[in-house]
Design an enzyme around this catalytic site. Structure first.
Site, mmCIF file in Angstrom:
data_model
loop_
_atom_site.group_PDB
_atom_site.id
_atom_site.type_symbol
_atom_site.label_atom_id
_atom_site.label_comp_id
_atom_site.label_asym_id
_atom_site.label_seq_id
_atom_site.Cartn_x
_atom_site.Cartn_y
_atom_site.Cartn_z
ATOM 1 C CE LYS A 38 -3.891 61.867 -75.839
ATOM 2 N NZ LYS A 38 -5.007 62.853 -75.862
ATOM 3 C CE1 TYR A 89 -7.946 60.247 -72.279
ATOM 4 C CE2 TYR A 89 -7.960 58.513 -73.930
ATOM 5 C CZ TYR A 89 -7.392 59.657 -73.385
ATOM 6 O OH TYR A 89 -6.266 60.204 -73.962
ATOM 7 C CB THR A 96 -7.033 70.017 -73.473
ATOM 8 O OG1 THR A 96 -6.824 69.762 -72.086
ATOM 9 C CG2 THR A 96 -7.730 68.841 -74.126
ATOM 10 C CG ASN A 113 -4.534 66.192 -77.320
ATOM 11 O OD1 ASN A 113 -4.313 64.976 -77.359
ATOM 12 N ND2 ASN A 113 -5.253 66.761 -76.365
ATOM 13 C CG HIS A 165 -2.819 60.790 -71.136
ATOM 14 N ND1 HIS A 165 -4.039 61.328 -70.791
ATOM 15 C CD2 HIS A 165 -2.325 60.210 -70.009
ATOM 16 C CE1 HIS A 165 -4.266 61.068 -69.509
ATOM 17 N NE2 HIS A 165 -3.254 60.384 -69.012
ATOM 18 C CD GLU A 183 -4.102 58.804 -66.101
ATOM 19 O OE1 GLU A 183 -2.994 59.332 -66.325
ATOM 20 O OE2 GLU A 183 -5.188 59.407 -66.239
HETATM 21 P P1 DAT Z 1 -6.120 66.367 -71.234
HETATM 22 O O1 DAT Z 1 -5.679 65.308 -72.231
HETATM 23 O O2 DAT Z 1 -5.419 67.676 -71.489
HETATM 24 O O3 DAT Z 1 -6.009 65.910 -69.804
HETATM 25 P P2 DAT Z 1 -8.992 65.985 -70.988
HETATM 26 O O4 DAT Z 1 -8.701 65.016 -69.887
HETATM 27 O O5 DAT Z 1 -9.969 67.072 -70.711
HETATM 28 O O6 DAT Z 1 -7.658 66.682 -71.530
HETATM 29 O O7 DAT Z 1 -9.524 65.201 -72.260
HETATM 30 C C1 DAT Z 1 -8.960 63.961 -72.622
HETATM 31 C C2 DAT Z 1 -8.790 63.928 -74.126
HETATM 32 O O8 DAT Z 1 -10.067 63.985 -74.747
HETATM 33 C C3 DAT Z 1 -8.016 65.123 -74.707
HETATM 34 O O9 DAT Z 1 -6.617 64.952 -74.644
HETATM 35 C C4 DAT Z 1 -8.533 65.156 -76.112
HETATM 36 C C5 DAT Z 1 -9.981 64.718 -75.957
HETATM 37 N N1 DAT Z 1 -10.882 65.874 -75.882
HETATM 38 C C6 DAT Z 1 -11.010 66.726 -74.841
HETATM 39 N N2 DAT Z 1 -11.917 67.687 -75.085
HETATM 40 C C7 DAT Z 1 -12.365 67.422 -76.349
HETATM 41 C C8 DAT Z 1 -13.316 68.039 -77.202
HETATM 42 N N3 DAT Z 1 -14.000 69.121 -76.823
HETATM 43 N N4 DAT Z 1 -13.520 67.491 -78.425
HETATM 44 C C9 DAT Z 1 -12.845 66.391 -78.826
HETATM 45 N N5 DAT Z 1 -11.934 65.753 -78.057
HETATM 46 C C10 DAT Z 1 -11.705 66.264 -76.846
HETATM 47 MG MG MG Z 2 -7.068 64.487 -68.717
#
Ligand code: DAT
Ligand code: MG
Length: 149
Positions: free
Chosen positions: A10, A50, A92, A113, A116, A127
């Site tokens: 990212k 997303y 995450t 973080n 991805h 994707e």
């Molecule tokens: P991952 O990237 O582990 O698959 P995800 O699909 O649940 O996680 O979420 C996508 C992204 O969105 C994640 O990498 C960071 C952001 N995100 C997730 N939960 C969040 C939160 N509670 N507050 C802010 N950003 C968040």
């Molecule tokens: Mg995800």
């Protein structure tokens, strides 16, 4: 089962010069890089990628962040690469991600973080095709595979 997955450094990981470290980890694990590019994600691609989070309160910030600078998009191949790479990425929230994982070693807060990774065979397929044309993926035999498999 040999699979392919989509992994992406990212904008925070690119700015913090972690691209090489990320590539190195997946390479050393034994996975094979089949496609990669540095790119700027458009607003439209970000919203599609997303899409599952459209209703979440953080969606706007997430799209803003992922389009805020270049990302390094990759396709990797190997045995169970989808779930194994997710383990290497870590939870995450980097504060919950174990040391030794990419997020556990380099991240501090959930909205920055580092990386991805696709979370299922369906999302990997979706994707990969969102980010890459099939001509951009290269398939080749690595002799070292005989020492991995
Ligand atoms: P991952 O990237 O582990 O698959 P995800 O699909 O649940 O996680 O979420 C996508 C992204 O969105 C994640 O990498 C960071 C952001 N995100 C997730 N939960 C969040 C939160 N509670 N507050 C802010 N950003 C968040
Ligand atoms: Mg995800």
């Amino acid at each position: 089962m040999i699979q392919k997955t989509f992994l992406m450094v990212k904008p925070d990981g690119v700015q913090r010069s972690i691209i090489g470290e990320v590539i190195s980890r997946f390479e050393k694990k034994g996975f094979q890089l089949v496609g990669a590019k540095l790119m700027h994600i458009s607003q439209e691609l970000a919203e599609t990628h997303y899409g599952e989070h459209k209703e979440k309160p953080f969606f706007g910030e997430l799209v803003k962040f992922i389009t805020s600078g270049p990302v390094f998009a990759m396709v990797w191949e190997g045995e169970n690469v989808i779930s194994v790479s997710r383990q290497m990425v870590g939870k995450t929230n980097p504060q919950e991600a174990l040391p030794g994982t990419i997020r556990g070693d380099y991240g501090l807060i959930v909205d920055k973080n580092i990386i991805h990774g696709s979370d299922s065979p369906e999302s990997a397929e979706r994707e990969i095709s969102l980010f890459f044309e099939s001509e951009e993926l290269t398939f080749y035999k690595k002799d070292a595979d005989a020492w991995i498999y």
